[in-house]
Scaffold this motif. Sequence first.
Motif, PDB file in Angstrom:
ATOM      1  N   GLY A  12       1.112  82.840  19.081  1.00 20.75           N
ATOM      2  CA  GLY A  12       0.978  83.660  20.287  1.00 20.75           C
ATOM      3  C   GLY A  12       1.746  84.961  20.208  1.00 20.75           C
ATOM      4  N   THR A  14       0.323  87.934  19.482  1.00 22.17           N
ATOM      5  CA  THR A  14      -0.584  89.076  19.655  1.00 22.17           C
ATOM      6  C   THR A  14      -0.390  89.740  21.012  1.00 22.17           C
ATOM      7  N   ASP A  15       0.464  89.143  21.858  1.00 27.09           N
ATOM      8  CA  ASP A  15       0.617  89.658  23.219  1.00 27.09           C
ATOM      9  C   ASP A  15       1.952  89.176  23.798  1.00 27.09           C
ATOM     10  N   ILE A  17       5.505  88.077  25.202  1.00 20.99           N
ATOM     11  CA  ILE A  17       6.817  87.764  24.637  1.00 20.99           C
ATOM     12  C   ILE A  17       6.740  87.575  23.123  1.00 20.99           C
ATOM     13  N   ARG A  37      -5.517  84.553  18.850  1.00 20.16           N
ATOM     14  CA  ARG A  37      -6.976  84.557  18.679  1.00 20.16           C
ATOM     15  C   ARG A  37      -7.529  85.964  18.496  1.00 20.16           C
ATOM     16  N   ASP A  38      -6.817  86.966  19.017  1.00 22.76           N
ATOM     17  CA  ASP A  38      -7.355  88.327  19.063  1.00 22.76           C
ATOM     18  C   ASP A  38      -6.952  89.117  17.811  1.00 22.76           C
ATOM     19  N   ARG A  41      -5.708  92.896  18.326  1.00 19.13           N
ATOM     20  CA  ARG A  41      -4.323  92.998  18.823  1.00 19.13           C
ATOM     21  C   ARG A  41      -3.337  92.517  17.768  1.00 19.13           C
ATOM     22  N   ALA A  61      -5.961  82.198  14.571  1.00 23.42           N
ATOM     23  CA  ALA A  61      -6.262  80.785  14.843  1.00 23.42           C
ATOM     24  C   ALA A  61      -6.384  80.591  16.339  1.00 23.42           C
ATOM     25  N   ASP A  62      -7.366  79.795  16.733  1.00 18.64           N
ATOM     26  CA  ASP A  62      -7.480  79.381  18.134  1.00 18.64           C
ATOM     27  C   ASP A  62      -6.870  77.989  18.229  1.00 18.64           C
ATOM     28  N   LEU A  63      -5.690  77.924  18.809  1.00 19.14           N
ATOM     29  CA  LEU A  63      -4.935  76.658  18.814  1.00 19.14           C
ATOM     30  C   LEU A  63      -5.584  75.584  19.674  1.00 19.14           C
ATOM     31  N   ASN A  84       5.405  79.437  20.376  1.00 18.60           N
ATOM     32  CA  ASN A  84       5.442  80.306  21.559  1.00 18.60           C
ATOM     33  C   ASN A  84       4.120  80.343  22.322  1.00 18.60           C
ATOM     34  N   TYR A 150       1.250  73.295  34.384  1.00 16.56           N
ATOM     35  CA  TYR A 150       2.029  74.205  33.528  1.00 16.56           C
ATOM     36  C   TYR A 150       3.449  73.667  33.343  1.00 16.56           C
ATOM     37  N   LYS A 154       5.578  72.558  29.834  1.00 17.22           N
ATOM     38  CA  LYS A 154       6.849  73.174  29.415  1.00 17.22           C
ATOM     39  C   LYS A 154       7.946  72.106  29.320  1.00 17.22           C
ATOM     40  N   PRO A 180      12.617  80.700  29.064  1.00 15.53           N
ATOM     41  CA  PRO A 180      12.666  81.932  29.854  1.00 15.53           C
ATOM     42  C   PRO A 180      12.484  81.654  31.338  1.00 15.53           C
ATOM     43  N   THR A 183       9.505  86.640  33.284  1.00 17.52           N
ATOM     44  CA  THR A 183       9.652  87.695  32.284  1.00 17.52           C
ATOM     45  C   THR A 183       8.505  88.672  32.463  1.00 17.52           C
ATOM     46  N   LYS A 187       0.830  91.143  31.288  1.00 18.50           N
ATOM     47  CA  LYS A 187       0.057  90.139  32.020  1.00 18.50           C
ATOM     48  C   LYS A 187       0.755  89.689  33.294  1.00 18.50           C
TER      49      LYS A 187
HETATM   50  N1  LIG Z   1       6.121  85.465  30.877  1.00 18.15           N
HETATM   51  C1  LIG Z   1       6.891  84.633  31.558  1.00 18.15           C
HETATM   52  O1  LIG Z   1       7.330  84.943  32.681  1.00 18.15           O
HETATM   53  C2  LIG Z   1       7.312  83.312  30.953  1.00 18.15           C
HETATM   54  C3  LIG Z   1       8.267  82.538  31.635  1.00 18.15           C
HETATM   55  C4  LIG Z   1       8.669  81.322  31.094  1.00 18.15           C
HETATM   56  C5  LIG Z   1       8.140  80.892  29.903  1.00 18.15           C
HETATM   57  N2  LIG Z   1       7.220  81.643  29.255  1.00 18.15           N
HETATM   58  C6  LIG Z   1       6.690  81.126  27.976  1.00 18.15           C
HETATM   59  O2  LIG Z   1       6.813  82.133  26.986  1.00 18.15           O
HETATM   60  C7  LIG Z   1       5.725  82.020  26.059  1.00 18.15           C
HETATM   61  C8  LIG Z   1       5.001  83.345  25.954  1.00 18.15           C
HETATM   62  O3  LIG Z   1       4.487  83.691  27.239  1.00 18.15           O
HETATM   63  P1  LIG Z   1       3.853  85.139  27.532  1.00 18.15           P
HETATM   64  O4  LIG Z   1       4.199  85.493  28.923  1.00 18.15           O
HETATM   65  O5  LIG Z   1       4.164  86.072  26.445  1.00 18.15           O
HETATM   66  O6  LIG Z   1       2.275  84.762  27.476  1.00 18.15           O
HETATM   67  P2  LIG Z   1       1.033  85.718  27.197  1.00 18.15           P
HETATM   68  O7  LIG Z   1       1.358  87.149  27.443  1.00 18.15           O
HETATM   69  O8  LIG Z   1      -0.113  85.107  27.942  1.00 18.15           O
HETATM   70  O9  LIG Z   1       0.775  85.542  25.643  1.00 18.15           O
HETATM   71  C9  LIG Z   1       0.329  84.314  25.175  1.00 18.15           C
HETATM   72  C10 LIG Z   1       0.119  84.389  23.687  1.00 18.15           C
HETATM   73  O10 LIG Z   1      -0.411  83.108  23.295  1.00 18.15           O
HETATM   74  C11 LIG Z   1      -1.631  83.328  22.601  1.00 18.15           C
HETATM   75  N3  LIG Z   1      -2.585  82.267  22.903  1.00 18.15           N
HETATM   76  C12 LIG Z   1      -3.017  81.860  24.109  1.00 18.15           C
HETATM   77  N4  LIG Z   1      -3.965  80.909  23.963  1.00 18.15           N
HETATM   78  C13 LIG Z   1      -4.098  80.721  22.623  1.00 18.15           C
HETATM   79  C14 LIG Z   1      -4.929  79.892  21.825  1.00 18.15           C
HETATM   80  N5  LIG Z   1      -5.853  79.077  22.371  1.00 18.15           N
HETATM   81  N6  LIG Z   1      -4.817  79.956  20.478  1.00 18.15           N
HETATM   82  C15 LIG Z   1      -3.922  80.805  19.901  1.00 18.15           C
HETATM   83  N7  LIG Z   1      -3.121  81.619  20.604  1.00 18.15           N
HETATM   84  C16 LIG Z   1      -3.223  81.577  21.944  1.00 18.15           C
HETATM   85  C17 LIG Z   1      -2.151  84.685  23.055  1.00 18.15           C
HETATM   86  O11 LIG Z   1      -2.875  85.291  22.006  1.00 18.15           O
HETATM   87  P3  LIG Z   1      -4.455  85.604  22.032  1.00 18.15           P
HETATM   88  O12 LIG Z   1      -4.777  86.156  23.362  1.00 18.15           O
HETATM   89  O13 LIG Z   1      -4.623  86.572  20.882  1.00 18.15           O
HETATM   90  O14 LIG Z   1      -5.084  84.295  21.734  1.00 18.15           O
HETATM   91  C18 LIG Z   1      -0.855  85.461  23.278  1.00 18.15           C
HETATM   92  O15 LIG Z   1      -0.436  86.056  22.073  1.00 18.15           O
HETATM   93  C19 LIG Z   1       4.866  80.865  26.573  1.00 18.15           C
HETATM   94  O16 LIG Z   1       5.207  79.681  25.900  1.00 18.15           O
HETATM   95  C20 LIG Z   1       5.226  80.779  28.041  1.00 18.15           C
HETATM   96  O17 LIG Z   1       5.012  79.467  28.555  1.00 18.15           O
HETATM   97  C21 LIG Z   1       6.781  82.842  29.751  1.00 18.15           C
END
Ligand SMILES: NC(=O)c1ccc[n+]([C@@H]2O[C@H](COP(=O)([O-])OP(=O)(O)OC[C@H]3O[C@@H](n4cnc5c(N)ncnc54)[C@H](OP(=O)(O)O)[C@@H]3O)[C@@H](O)[C@H]2O)c1
Length: 242
Positions: A12, A14-15, A17, A37-38, A41, A61-63, A84, A150, A154, A180, A183, A187
């Motif tokens: 994860g 590509t976007d 954190i 997946r993207d 990006r 990879a699409d997980l 992640n 969700y 976690k 975290p 954050t 998105k």
């Molecule tokens: N942001 C917050 O406030 C927050 C708070 C607490 C915990 N977290 C945790 O921090 C981590 C990162 O969160 P984030 O906010 O950065 O999320 P995000 O912006 O939605 O990014 C998610 C990443 O996961 C990848 N992903 C999603 N589905 C996938 C799939 N089926 N196969 C492969 N890759 C996949 C996406 O890539 P593609 O789109 O390229 O597939 C993207 O790179 C997560 O574990 C989240 O639970 C985030």
Amino acid sequence: MNLSNRTALVTGSTDGIGVAIARALAAEGARVLVSGRDTARGEKVAAAIAEAGGQADFVRADLAEGLSAARALATEPIDILVNNAAMLLAPQPTAEVAEETIDRALAVNIKAAFLLTGLIAPGMAARGHGAIVNLGSINGLNGSAGSALYSTTKAAMHSLTKSWADEYGPSGVRVNTVAPGPTTTEKTAKWDEHIAPLIARAPSRRTSKPEEIAQAVVFLAGAHASNIHGALLTVDGGFSAV
Ligand SMILES: NC(=O)c1ccc[n+]([C@@H]2O[C@H](COP(=O)([O-])OP(=O)(O)OC[C@H]3O[C@@H](n4cnc5c(N)ncnc54)[C@H](OP(=O)(O)O)[C@@H]3O)[C@@H](O)[C@H]2O)c1
């Protein structure tokens, strides 16, 4: 540098954190496998790391696809695995969550990390060193109406960290969680309005930046954390402490 001669896989990345984590690990000298997946990006993230003087390759990879996807990411020895990738889920009453959403969230948020760790950790153990950092969340620490699914995924990551620390720690593989709080990413920025009243009671009075989460991951992945096993490090401005 702290992580020279180390290969790090960041799911994860590509976007959000994950991009900051990939950049921060590369800045410490690791060669980073950027994944998601993207492709467009992902290749952009890898190119930006190379431009900044680091080393990175994108592996798609699409997980949600399970073992075949995990195998595609585990084709070479990995020293640092950052689990992640996750589906962030908007709050929804339990009775309205579709079965397909449950299956997909469990697959992407838990099963993928489980499979990847099973494929990668034994190699780390055989080499006598390695670090795994799981991304949990403060949502996994407490219950929360509307985010049962969700939060469960976690909390599962928090639990897996402890079991894997026990399983692989004696072979020199450290496994830890970064949890975290809210954050701000591209998105999640749209949710800032809803988060503002919550975060207003955190000691820091603000959300985290992706780079702040990334520095916690770098710390736990590196030699400075050499006797830290099975720990959960919150990066939430103190939100969960008060
Ligand atoms: N942001 C917050 O406030 C927050 C708070 C607490 C915990 N977290 C945790 O921090 C981590 C990162 O969160 P984030 O906010 O950065 O999320 P995000 O912006 O939605 O990014 C998610 C990443 O996961 C990848 N992903 C999603 N589905 C996938 C799939 N089926 N196969 C492969 N890759 C996949 C996406 O890539 P593609 O789109 O390229 O597939 C993207 O790179 C997560 O574990 C989240 O639970 C985030």
